[in-house]
Design a protein around this motif. Sequence first.
Motif, PDB file in Angstrom:
ATOM      1  N   TRP A 142      -6.764  -4.781  -7.887  1.00 18.84           N
ATOM      2  CA  TRP A 142      -5.509  -4.028  -7.973  1.00 18.84           C
ATOM      3  C   TRP A 142      -5.859  -2.555  -7.941  1.00 18.84           C
ATOM      4  O   TRP A 142      -6.925  -2.154  -8.409  1.00 18.84           O
ATOM      5  N   TYR A 143      -4.982  -1.762  -7.352  1.00 17.98           N
ATOM      6  CA  TYR A 143      -5.243  -0.339  -7.218  1.00 17.98           C
ATOM      7  C   TYR A 143      -5.147   0.295  -8.602  1.00 17.98           C
ATOM      8  O   TYR A 143      -4.056   0.547  -9.114  1.00 17.98           O
ATOM      9  N   GLY A 144      -6.306   0.534  -9.217  1.00 12.41           N
ATOM     10  CA  GLY A 144      -6.400   0.989 -10.594  1.00 12.41           C
ATOM     11  C   GLY A 144      -5.873   2.385 -10.852  1.00 12.41           C
ATOM     12  O   GLY A 144      -5.551   2.714 -11.997  1.00 12.41           O
ATOM     13  N   ASP A 145      -5.754   3.219  -9.828  1.00 14.59           N
ATOM     14  CA  ASP A 145      -5.207   4.567 -10.011  1.00 14.59           C
ATOM     15  C   ASP A 145      -3.715   4.609  -9.725  1.00 14.59           C
ATOM     16  O   ASP A 145      -3.113   5.678  -9.700  1.00 14.59           O
ATOM     17  N   GLY A 146      -3.132   3.443  -9.491  1.00  9.19           N
ATOM     18  CA  GLY A 146      -1.710   3.375  -9.168  1.00  9.19           C
ATOM     19  C   GLY A 146      -0.910   2.725 -10.281  1.00  9.19           C
ATOM     20  O   GLY A 146      -1.318   2.702 -11.445  1.00  9.19           O
ATOM     21  N   THR A 147       0.222   2.187  -9.909  1.00 10.25           N
ATOM     22  CA  THR A 147       1.138   1.542 -10.839  1.00 10.25           C
ATOM     23  C   THR A 147       0.593   0.187 -11.276  1.00 10.25           C
ATOM     24  O   THR A 147       0.271  -0.632 -10.423  1.00 10.25           O
ATOM     25  N   PRO A 148       0.507  -0.083 -12.578  1.00  7.92           N
ATOM     26  CA  PRO A 148       0.133  -1.429 -13.018  1.00  7.92           C
ATOM     27  C   PRO A 148       1.274  -2.413 -12.726  1.00  7.92           C
ATOM     28  O   PRO A 148       2.451  -2.049 -12.834  1.00  7.92           O
ATOM     29  N   PRO A 149       0.970  -3.641 -12.351  1.00  4.17           N
ATOM     30  CA  PRO A 149       2.019  -4.623 -12.082  1.00  4.17           C
ATOM     31  C   PRO A 149       2.964  -4.801 -13.276  1.00  4.17           C
ATOM     32  O   PRO A 149       2.530  -4.995 -14.403  1.00  4.17           O
ATOM     33  N   GLY A 150       4.258  -4.683 -12.990  1.00  4.18           N
ATOM     34  CA  GLY A 150       5.292  -4.815 -14.009  1.00  4.18           C
ATOM     35  C   GLY A 150       5.891  -3.490 -14.425  1.00  4.18           C
ATOM     36  O   GLY A 150       6.995  -3.440 -14.961  1.00  4.18           O
ATOM     37  N   SER A 151       5.170  -2.401 -14.196  1.00  3.24           N
ATOM     38  CA  SER A 151       5.680  -1.067 -14.525  1.00  3.24           C
ATOM     39  C   SER A 151       6.541  -0.550 -13.367  1.00  3.24           C
ATOM     40  O   SER A 151       6.500  -1.094 -12.264  1.00  3.24           O
ATOM     41  N   ALA A 152       7.313   0.506 -13.612  1.00  2.00           N
ATOM     42  CA  ALA A 152       8.168   1.078 -12.574  1.00  2.00           C
ATOM     43  C   ALA A 152       7.308   1.654 -11.457  1.00  2.00           C
ATOM     44  O   ALA A 152       6.400   2.440 -11.701  1.00  2.00           O
ATOM     45  N   GLY A 153       7.576   1.235 -10.235  1.00  2.00           N
ATOM     46  CA  GLY A 153       6.826   1.694  -9.078  1.00  2.00           C
ATOM     47  C   GLY A 153       6.259   0.516  -8.310  1.00  2.00           C
ATOM     48  O   GLY A 153       6.530  -0.645  -8.626  1.00  2.00           O
ATOM     49  N   THR A 154       5.462   0.812  -7.308  1.00  2.00           N
ATOM     50  CA  THR A 154       4.878  -0.223  -6.461  1.00  2.00           C
ATOM     51  C   THR A 154       3.423  -0.457  -6.847  1.00  2.00           C
ATOM     52  O   THR A 154       2.588   0.422  -6.664  1.00  2.00           O
ATOM     53  N   ALA A 155       3.141  -1.633  -7.378  1.00  2.00           N
ATOM     54  CA  ALA A 155       1.770  -2.033  -7.701  1.00  2.00           C
ATOM     55  C   ALA A 155       1.153  -2.677  -6.461  1.00  2.00           C
ATOM     56  O   ALA A 155       1.833  -3.389  -5.719  1.00  2.00           O
ATOM     57  N   ILE A 156      -0.117  -2.418  -6.244  1.00  2.00           N
ATOM     58  CA  ILE A 156      -0.824  -2.924  -5.066  1.00  2.00           C
ATOM     59  C   ILE A 156      -1.971  -3.819  -5.516  1.00  2.00           C
ATOM     60  O   ILE A 156      -2.785  -3.433  -6.359  1.00  2.00           O
ATOM     61  N   ALA A 157      -2.036  -5.021  -4.935  1.00  2.00           N
ATOM     62  CA  ALA A 157      -3.158  -5.930  -5.191  1.00  2.00           C
ATOM     63  C   ALA A 157      -3.721  -6.376  -3.845  1.00  2.00           C
ATOM     64  O   ALA A 157      -2.990  -6.517  -2.862  1.00  2.00           O
ATOM     65  N   PRO A 208      10.135  -1.874 -10.439  1.00  2.00           N
ATOM     66  CA  PRO A 208       8.872  -2.614 -10.545  1.00  2.00           C
ATOM     67  C   PRO A 208       8.706  -3.605  -9.390  1.00  2.00           C
ATOM     68  O   PRO A 208       9.395  -4.622  -9.332  1.00  2.00           O
ATOM     69  N   GLU A 209       7.832  -3.264  -8.464  1.00  2.00           N
ATOM     70  CA  GLU A 209       7.569  -4.078  -7.280  1.00  2.00           C
ATOM     71  C   GLU A 209       6.073  -4.331  -7.152  1.00  2.00           C
ATOM     72  O   GLU A 209       5.259  -3.641  -7.762  1.00  2.00           O
ATOM     73  N   LEU A 210       5.741  -5.303  -6.325  1.00  2.00           N
ATOM     74  CA  LEU A 210       4.352  -5.696  -6.100  1.00  2.00           C
ATOM     75  C   LEU A 210       4.137  -5.916  -4.620  1.00  2.00           C
ATOM     76  O   LEU A 210       4.996  -6.479  -3.937  1.00  2.00           O
ATOM     77  N   ARG A 211       2.991  -5.461  -4.122  1.00  2.00           N
ATOM     78  CA  ARG A 211       2.560  -5.766  -2.759  1.00  2.00           C
ATOM     79  C   ARG A 211       1.189  -6.444  -2.853  1.00  2.00           C
ATOM     80  O   ARG A 211       0.300  -5.942  -3.550  1.00  2.00           O
ATOM     81  N   LEU A 212       1.038  -7.562  -2.167  1.00  2.00           N
ATOM     82  CA  LEU A 212      -0.255  -8.221  -2.027  1.00  2.00           C
ATOM     83  C   LEU A 212      -0.681  -8.026  -0.585  1.00  2.00           C
ATOM     84  O   LEU A 212       0.121  -8.219   0.330  1.00  2.00           O
ATOM     85  N   ILE A 213      -1.955  -7.670  -0.370  1.00  2.00           N
ATOM     86  CA  ILE A 213      -2.434  -7.340   0.973  1.00  2.00           C
ATOM     87  C   ILE A 213      -3.755  -8.044   1.237  1.00  2.00           C
ATOM     88  O   ILE A 213      -4.662  -8.038   0.394  1.00  2.00           O
ATOM     89  N   THR A 214      -3.864  -8.638   2.437  1.00  2.00           N
ATOM     90  CA  THR A 214      -5.128  -9.217   2.892  1.00  2.00           C
ATOM     91  C   THR A 214      -5.183  -9.155   4.417  1.00  2.00           C
ATOM     92  O   THR A 214      -4.206  -8.793   5.070  1.00  2.00           O
ATOM     93  N   CYS A 215      -6.323  -9.502   4.968  1.00  2.00           N
ATOM     94  CA  CYS A 215      -6.491  -9.527   6.426  1.00  2.00           C
ATOM     95  C   CYS A 215      -5.697 -10.671   7.031  1.00  2.00           C
ATOM     96  O   CYS A 215      -5.394 -11.658   6.365  1.00  2.00           O
ATOM     97  N   GLY A 216      -5.399 -10.554   8.306  1.00  2.00           N
ATOM     98  CA  GLY A 216      -4.707 -11.631   9.002  1.00  2.00           C
ATOM     99  C   GLY A 216      -4.697 -11.381  10.492  1.00  2.00           C
ATOM    100  O   GLY A 216      -5.353 -10.477  10.994  1.00  2.00           O
ATOM    101  N   GLY A 217      -3.930 -12.185  11.196  1.00  2.00           N
ATOM    102  CA  GLY A 217      -3.825 -12.044  12.641  1.00  2.00           C
ATOM    103  C   GLY A 217      -5.068 -12.549  13.340  1.00  2.00           C
ATOM    104  O   GLY A 217      -5.855 -13.298  12.787  1.00  2.00           O
ATOM    105  N   GLY A 218      -5.237 -12.114  14.561  1.00  2.00           N
ATOM    106  CA  GLY A 218      -6.404 -12.519  15.336  1.00  2.00           C
ATOM    107  C   GLY A 218      -7.677 -11.887  14.802  1.00  2.00           C
ATOM    108  O   GLY A 218      -7.643 -10.983  13.966  1.00  2.00           O
ATOM    109  N   TYR A 219      -8.796 -12.379  15.312  1.00  2.00           N
ATOM    110  CA  TYR A 219     -10.102 -11.893  14.862  1.00  2.00           C
ATOM    111  C   TYR A 219     -10.964 -11.594  16.080  1.00  2.00           C
ATOM    112  O   TYR A 219     -11.049 -12.399  17.010  1.00  2.00           O
TER     113      TYR A 219
END
Length: 189
Positions: free
Chosen positions: A79-94, A157-168
Motif C-alpha cells: 500500500w502506498y505508505g505516504d498516501g491515504t490509509p485504507p478507510g480514511s478520507a481520500g484514495t488509498a492505493i494498494a 474513503p476510496e480504494l484502488r487496487l492495481i496490478t499488471c494485465g493485458g498482453g505480455y
Amino acid sequence: MVPLVGGGHGGQPPRPSAAQALAASAGAARPTVHPLPPADPVRIRIAAIGVNAPMTPVGLDAAGALRTPPDDEPDLAGWYGDGTPPGSAGTAIATGHVDTPAGSPGVFYDLGSLPKGATIEIDRADRRTAVFTVRAVELYDRQRFPSEKVYGSSGRPELRLITCGGGYGERTGYLADVVVYATLTAVTT
C-alpha cells in the motif's frame, strides 16, 4: 504508469469484461459510513478471488512511479505508505504482483476477474476492518494510463487496487494495468 514486474504466464491473467467498467456518468459512490482516522493496513482479504495476504508499505521510485512489494514476495500486497490509509478520507492505493518472473501466480493474479459488488476487507492496525465494495474493474494501456482518474481523490474513503494485465511482450513486459475501484461501505471491529 505503474511498472509492475511480470514473468509472462503461459496463459494470461484474467481481464475485466466491459460490463465491469465504470459507468460513463458514474461518480464515486457515496459512502454509507464515516471515514476512519488514519491507521496502517496489515492484511487484505478478497474472498471472491481467494486473496488473504499481509500488507507492507511501498513508496515511489526515483522516477515517481509506485514501487511494488519485493519480487521475491509475490504473495505480499503493498500500500502506498505516504498516501491515504485504507478507510480514511481520500484514495488509498494498494498494489501487488500479478505473477513472478518465473511465471507463478502472484497475490493479484485474479484481480481482473473481480466482479462489481464484491467486497474487499482490509484489517488495520487499530483493530478495525475497513470493508470496501467494488464499483468497477478496468484495464488501461500503460501508454495511456489515466493517472488523475486512478490516483485522484474525491475526498471520500476510496480504494484502488492495481496490478499488471493485458498482453505480455518479452521485451516490454505487461502492456496494461488492471485497476479496481472500490468505496468504503462498512467498518467492523
